[in-house]
Design an enzyme around this catalytic site. Structure first.
Site, PDB file in Angstrom:
ATOM      1  N   LYS A  52     111.978   1.276  55.814  1.00  9.40           N
ATOM      2  CA  LYS A  52     110.534   1.507  55.731  1.00  9.40           C
ATOM      3  C   LYS A  52     109.941   1.459  57.141  1.00  9.40           C
ATOM      4  CE  LYS A  52     106.404  -0.180  53.303  1.00  9.40           C
ATOM      5  NZ  LYS A  52     105.880  -1.152  52.317  1.00  9.40           N
ATOM      6  N   SER A 127     103.594   0.576  48.288  1.00  6.15           N
ATOM      7  CA  SER A 127     103.480   1.362  49.494  1.00  6.15           C
ATOM      8  C   SER A 127     104.824   1.864  50.024  1.00  6.15           C
ATOM      9  CB  SER A 127     102.773   0.544  50.579  1.00  6.15           C
ATOM     10  OG  SER A 127     103.574  -0.554  50.974  1.00  6.15           O
ATOM     11  N   SER A 152     104.762  -3.595  46.544  1.00  8.05           N
ATOM     12  CA  SER A 152     105.145  -2.356  47.220  1.00  8.05           C
ATOM     13  C   SER A 152     106.620  -1.986  47.127  1.00  8.05           C
ATOM     14  CB  SER A 152     104.739  -2.419  48.690  1.00  8.05           C
ATOM     15  OG  SER A 152     103.350  -2.327  48.802  1.00  8.05           O
TER      16      SER A 152
END
Lengths: 456, 92
Positions: A52, A127, A152
């Protein structure tokens, strides 16, 4: 081929084929930056790992999905990246996300919105949207690293039909993570199978001298796979309120399936569910507004011509570099910490958090794990998301926020489909109960069978 | 939460906002703060605040010297540097 089959095959990974596959996926916006970092070997034998974008990888642009960090190239590795490289993983790039993790749908992105491989008109969830989307779309062995503050990892895992594991707060070092909320942030793996996430957790978990909040001892997590879960699960009635009918049905079918294999369940109650949601948003925005203070157009990231005094310069760069949701959360978080409001919002929220943790503790005296829907709905379409007000978006985190606020480990696994879109089953445990969670998830996984991922 | 308050908070947070943003955030935050009132219904008398969800204890390590970033590496992300220093806006 699964990750496990690749590792057992003894074959070299076909990186030229991977490049061709990733080229085909370009239109889905899963990546912000591509990379090829690591030397292979080790137990991962050159397996591709995506990271990420809010986790620092030495020499690779790291923006946390924000314009204010455009061009930032960390001169150091996060502990997680370092451990992956040392275990023979090859870092193939940085995946797209909501700016600093501020979002539920990966639509607050400065560098392109990731699209759901099951239906490109729909969100990947947020997210860690790029991480979960890539995991579902790439038909080659790969594991993704995501990060959760309030859901997330679970939310995108649910929307994309993959497995997402959020460890207990503190089990995985946060050194080199671009903080959102320091008392809430957890780094965790996303993969196609329970084995993939258990294996990756073994690699990234464990104490780190560089993170004082890193606690607990790591275990042999893959050893829990195939071990029958012998305990009892709790089904919180509040977690089925305002849940889409299709989602509710799929999740109940899964609970019944487990019951058929001898997993007893009982209804439990978590009355603080709504209070937990708002307590979270106060704490998370308060912490975010202090963390984001360092982004001011000096030292790294977005720079401007040095004009005006420092107040004018910082305000101008920050006004230009932060996206709308980041600005909204800075205002909200700053307000909640201000003299005159601090007791009413921030301190109150921290006390409610104490009560939420106690409420979970009491439930875990009666049952070993909690099962529920991960999200109250399937992945929404982008045109539906556009119509939502900020508060309505926050309220969609109602089921993922409580375990995150309490720092509890949780895992989302595909539980079936509603209207052709994946539905997630959420398994939540007490602190450091990753082992039993993995046992139950792997037991469910073998009952369910393989997921047929879309050809894209 | 009104527009005046949003401007005051934005000034404290060193955040330049357009008039349109101020107007929008005032309305958004008004409804969000309204929802936060849910917490007033929770009795927290006698409870300690949880700054962390788990108990964090002090940890110690050996004080062994490590190689820090070089000056060049530390400055590598800024176009505004001079003589090995970061250059910032003027203070007064």
């Amino acid at each position: 081929m699964s990750v496990k089959e690749f590792l057992e095959s003894g074959k070299d990974y076909d990186y030229s084929k991977l490049e061709k596959e990733l080229e085909k996926l370009e239109r889905f916006n899963f990546f912000i930056s591509r990379a090829r970092a690591g030397t292979g070997g080790g137990i991962l034998k050159g397996l591709p790992v995506s990271i990420k974008d809010n986790i620092c990888v030495k020499g690779v642009q790291t923006t946390a999905g924000s314009r204010i960090l455009e061009g930032y190239v960390p001169p150091f590795d996060s502990t997680v990246s370092l451990r992956i490289k040392e275990s023979g993983g090859i870092i193939i790039g940085k995946t797209s996300q909501d700016e600093f993790g501020f979002g539920t749908f990966s639509t607050n992105c400065a560098y392109g919105v990731p699209k759901n491989p099951w239906d490109p008109e729909r969100s990947c969830g947020g997210s860690s949207g790029g991480a979960a989307g890539l995991t579902a779309a790439l038909n080659m062995p790969h594991i993704a690293i995501g990060q959760s503050t309030g859901g997330s990892i679970s939310c995108p895992a649910s929307f994309c039909g993959v497995v997402g594991l959020t460890p207990t707060y503190g089990l995985v070092s946060r050194y080199g993570l671009i903080d959102y909320g320091n008392s809430l942030d957890k780094i965790g793996p996303i993969g196609r199978s329970v084995f993939d996430v258990a294996l990756m957790l073994e690699i990234i978990a464990g104490r780190d001298n560089r993170d004082q909040t890193c606690i607990g001892e790591k275990e042999d997590y893959t050893g829990y796979i195939g071990k029958d879960f012998k305990g009892k699960v709790g089904v919180p009635k509040e977690y089925f309120e305002n849940v889409d009918e299709g989602v509710e049905k799929v999740v109940w079918d899964s609970i019944k399936k487990l019951e058929g294999e001898g997993v007893e369940y009982e209804e439990v109650s978590l009355p603080l569910t709504d209070a937990a949601l708002y307590s979270y948003y106060i704490i998370a925005t308060a912490e975010a507004s202090t963390n984001l203070a360092k982004f001011c157009g000096m030292r790294y990231g977005l720079h401007e011509e040095l004009r005006g005094n420092f107040n004018e310069y910082f305000s101008r760069v920050r006004g230009k570099g932060f996206g709308e949701e980041a600005k909204r959360r800075i205002i909200l978080g700053t307000y909640g910490r201000m003299a005159g409001y601090r007791d009413q919002y921030y301190m109150k929220a921290l006390k409610v958090r104490t009560k939420v943790i106690q409420e979970f503790r009491n439930v875990f005296k009666r049952v070993d794990l909690i099962v529920a829907p991960t999200m109250p709905m399937i992945a929404p379409r982008f045109d539906e998301i556009k119509k939502l007000k900020p508060l309505e978006v926050y309220q969609m985190d109602r089921l993922t926020v409580p375990p995150n606020l309490a720092g509890l480990p949780h895992l989302s696994i595909n539980s079936g489909f509603s209207k052709g879109m994946p539905v997630g089953l959420h398994i939540i445990g007490d602190h450091f109960q990753e082992g039993p969670i993995i046992s139950l998830a792997s037991m469910y996984e073998s009952l369910r069978g393989d997921v047929k991922y879309p050809e894209v | 939460m009104d527009e005046k308050k949003v401007r005051e908070v934005a000034r404290l947070a060193r955040l330049e906002l357009s008039d349109e943003e101020v107007e929008r955030f005032a309305a958004d935050l008004e409804s969000i703060l309204e929802a936060f009132k849910e917490l007033d219904n929770v009795d927290t008398d006698g409870l300690e605040p949880s700054f962390h969800p788990v108990k964090i204890e002090d940890v110690f390590r050996e004080d062994t010297p490590e190689k820090p970033l070089s000056q060049e590496e530390a400055l590598s992300n800024s176009p505004n540097t001079e003589d090995g220093f970061f250059k910032g806006p003027r203070i007064v």
